[in-house]
Scaffold this motif. Sequence first.
Motif, PDB file in Angstrom:
ATOM      1  N   ALA A  90       9.922  74.493  39.077  1.00  0.00           N
ATOM      2  CA  ALA A  90      11.310  74.048  39.181  1.00  0.00           C
ATOM      3  C   ALA A  90      12.276  75.205  38.957  1.00  0.00           C
ATOM      4  O   ALA A  90      13.267  75.360  39.679  1.00  0.00           O
ATOM      5  CB  ALA A  90      11.573  72.930  38.173  1.00  0.00           C
ATOM      6  N   VAL A  91      11.988  76.039  37.965  1.00  0.00           N
ATOM      7  CA  VAL A  91      12.854  77.191  37.700  1.00  0.00           C
ATOM      8  C   VAL A  91      12.789  78.185  38.854  1.00  0.00           C
ATOM      9  O   VAL A  91      13.812  78.720  39.304  1.00  0.00           O
ATOM     10  CB  VAL A  91      12.451  77.867  36.374  1.00  0.00           C
ATOM     11  N   SER A 141      12.254  77.609  41.888  1.00  0.00           N
ATOM     12  CA  SER A 141      12.816  77.049  43.118  1.00  0.00           C
ATOM     13  C   SER A 141      14.334  76.998  43.097  1.00  0.00           C
ATOM     14  O   SER A 141      14.950  76.470  44.028  1.00  0.00           O
ATOM     15  CB  SER A 141      12.269  75.632  43.342  1.00  0.00           C
ATOM     16  N   GLY A 142      14.948  77.521  42.048  1.00  0.00           N
ATOM     17  CA  GLY A 142      16.391  77.388  41.908  1.00  0.00           C
ATOM     18  C   GLY A 142      17.204  78.175  42.914  1.00  0.00           C
ATOM     19  O   GLY A 142      18.337  77.822  43.209  1.00  0.00           O
ATOM     20  N   GLY A 143      16.660  79.237  43.466  1.00  0.00           N
ATOM     21  CA  GLY A 143      17.415  80.063  44.404  1.00  0.00           C
ATOM     22  C   GLY A 143      17.530  79.430  45.778  1.00  0.00           C
ATOM     23  O   GLY A 143      16.903  78.410  46.084  1.00  0.00           O
ATOM     24  N   SER A 144      18.314  80.052  46.628  1.00  0.00           N
ATOM     25  CA  SER A 144      18.533  79.519  47.974  1.00  0.00           C
ATOM     26  C   SER A 144      17.280  79.600  48.838  1.00  0.00           C
ATOM     27  O   SER A 144      17.087  78.793  49.741  1.00  0.00           O
ATOM     28  CB  SER A 144      19.681  80.276  48.657  1.00  0.00           C
ATOM     29  N   GLY A 154      14.222  79.261  47.675  1.00  0.00           N
ATOM     30  CA  GLY A 154      13.125  78.525  47.082  1.00  0.00           C
ATOM     31  C   GLY A 154      12.208  79.439  46.291  1.00  0.00           C
ATOM     32  O   GLY A 154      12.541  80.593  45.996  1.00  0.00           O
ATOM     33  N   THR A 189      10.007  85.197  41.810  1.00  0.00           N
ATOM     34  CA  THR A 189      10.564  84.169  40.930  1.00  0.00           C
ATOM     35  C   THR A 189       9.464  83.388  40.214  1.00  0.00           C
ATOM     36  O   THR A 189       9.637  82.975  39.063  1.00  0.00           O
ATOM     37  CB  THR A 189      11.456  83.202  41.723  1.00  0.00           C
ATOM     38  N   ALA A 238       9.491  83.330  36.208  1.00  0.00           N
ATOM     39  CA  ALA A 238       9.571  82.032  35.543  1.00  0.00           C
ATOM     40  C   ALA A 238       8.324  81.775  34.702  1.00  0.00           C
ATOM     41  O   ALA A 238       8.409  81.240  33.591  1.00  0.00           O
ATOM     42  CB  ALA A 238       9.749  80.925  36.582  1.00  0.00           C
ATOM     43  N   ARG A 258       7.988  75.868  51.734  1.00  0.00           N
ATOM     44  CA  ARG A 258       8.173  75.251  50.413  1.00  0.00           C
ATOM     45  C   ARG A 258       7.058  74.259  50.112  1.00  0.00           C
ATOM     46  O   ARG A 258       6.586  74.170  48.973  1.00  0.00           O
ATOM     47  CB  ARG A 258       9.528  74.556  50.343  1.00  0.00           C
TER      48      ARG A 258
END
Length: 354
Positions: free
Chosen positions: A156-157, A159-162, A164, A169, A173, A254
């Motif tokens: 979830a963290v 996936s926060g960017g535009s 994904g 990341t 994370a 994704r």
Amino acid sequence: MTTSATAPPRGAGESAPSFGTGPRLRRRLAGLGLLLAVLAACAALSIAVGSRSIAPADVWSSLVAPDGDESSTIVHALRLPRTLLGAVVGVALGVAGVLMQSHTRNPIADPSLLGVAYGAACAVVLSIFLLGLTDVSTYVWFAIGGALAASVAVFAVASGGSRGPTPVTLLLAGAAMSAMLSAVTSAVVLLDESSLEVYRFWRIGSLSGRPEGVTAQVLPFVAAGLVLALAGSRGMNALALGDDVAASLGHRVRLVRASGVAAIALLAGGAVAAAGPIGFVGLVAPHAARAVTGPDHRWLVPYAALCGAALVLAADVAGRVVRGSGEVEAGIVLAVLGGPFFVALARRRRLIEL
């Protein structure tokens, strides 16, 4: 006047990619056969070797026609459940290592980078501290839940960017989540002595002292993770070319990443819950498999599964014979053997990227 036909989209009308032809296919099939033979030998040694060695003929007779004597009791009550647990744990860690290295494009990544082990450890310690649980068969469910929760939080963290979740990341994370969960675990074990005693034994990583039913408890999670890993093999092959290329080939990036992270969580979570955080299997097994299969995940996943199972069983057998009067846990044996491998791998510059 000439007419031009519109070319069909890429992949339309094409058959599914083959698994290889000619010498390459024969080599891969021969490798699978060899790995199965090695795994069978490791399983036989795991059943026969211990504080009381059992002759191969007695092992066979105990398996096919148990008569209730001492050898048969040892085989069915102790050695066989331990061997099955080791095989399941090895399969899970080997496949989880393949997925972790592929998703992060990091050849020295293992499943612990998603915070799976730390999530399981934190859940185990909290269940002991808050609920007073001491039975392995009871807190194994908390370990699985903690591993899955940590993986979901990391995804979830990330996936926060535009764009994904990306390899960078996911790693960042996972590192942050691992540090936070490790801090919580350390605080609890410092406050509660009973939690510390249970955690110390569980943290080493071992196949001994586990209740017989623990394999059945984690097997559904491992099986679900294997199904996801095998189903996503073609998507992982496409992701190896880059996210943009994979998307242009029709893959939903994704979704492929989400299913991969779910598979890692199920596989590593089940393995860690059952046997503790046994390290280096998820690092060594994928590279041993990749040396034969190359980057094709349709072959890499089953190869890594067999390599992981054989590696865990071999380490467990080695731990039983290295000391005369006792045994060394499989996690310690693998740490001793895996450390030099990790150093050698890190020094190979051509393996910096996958």
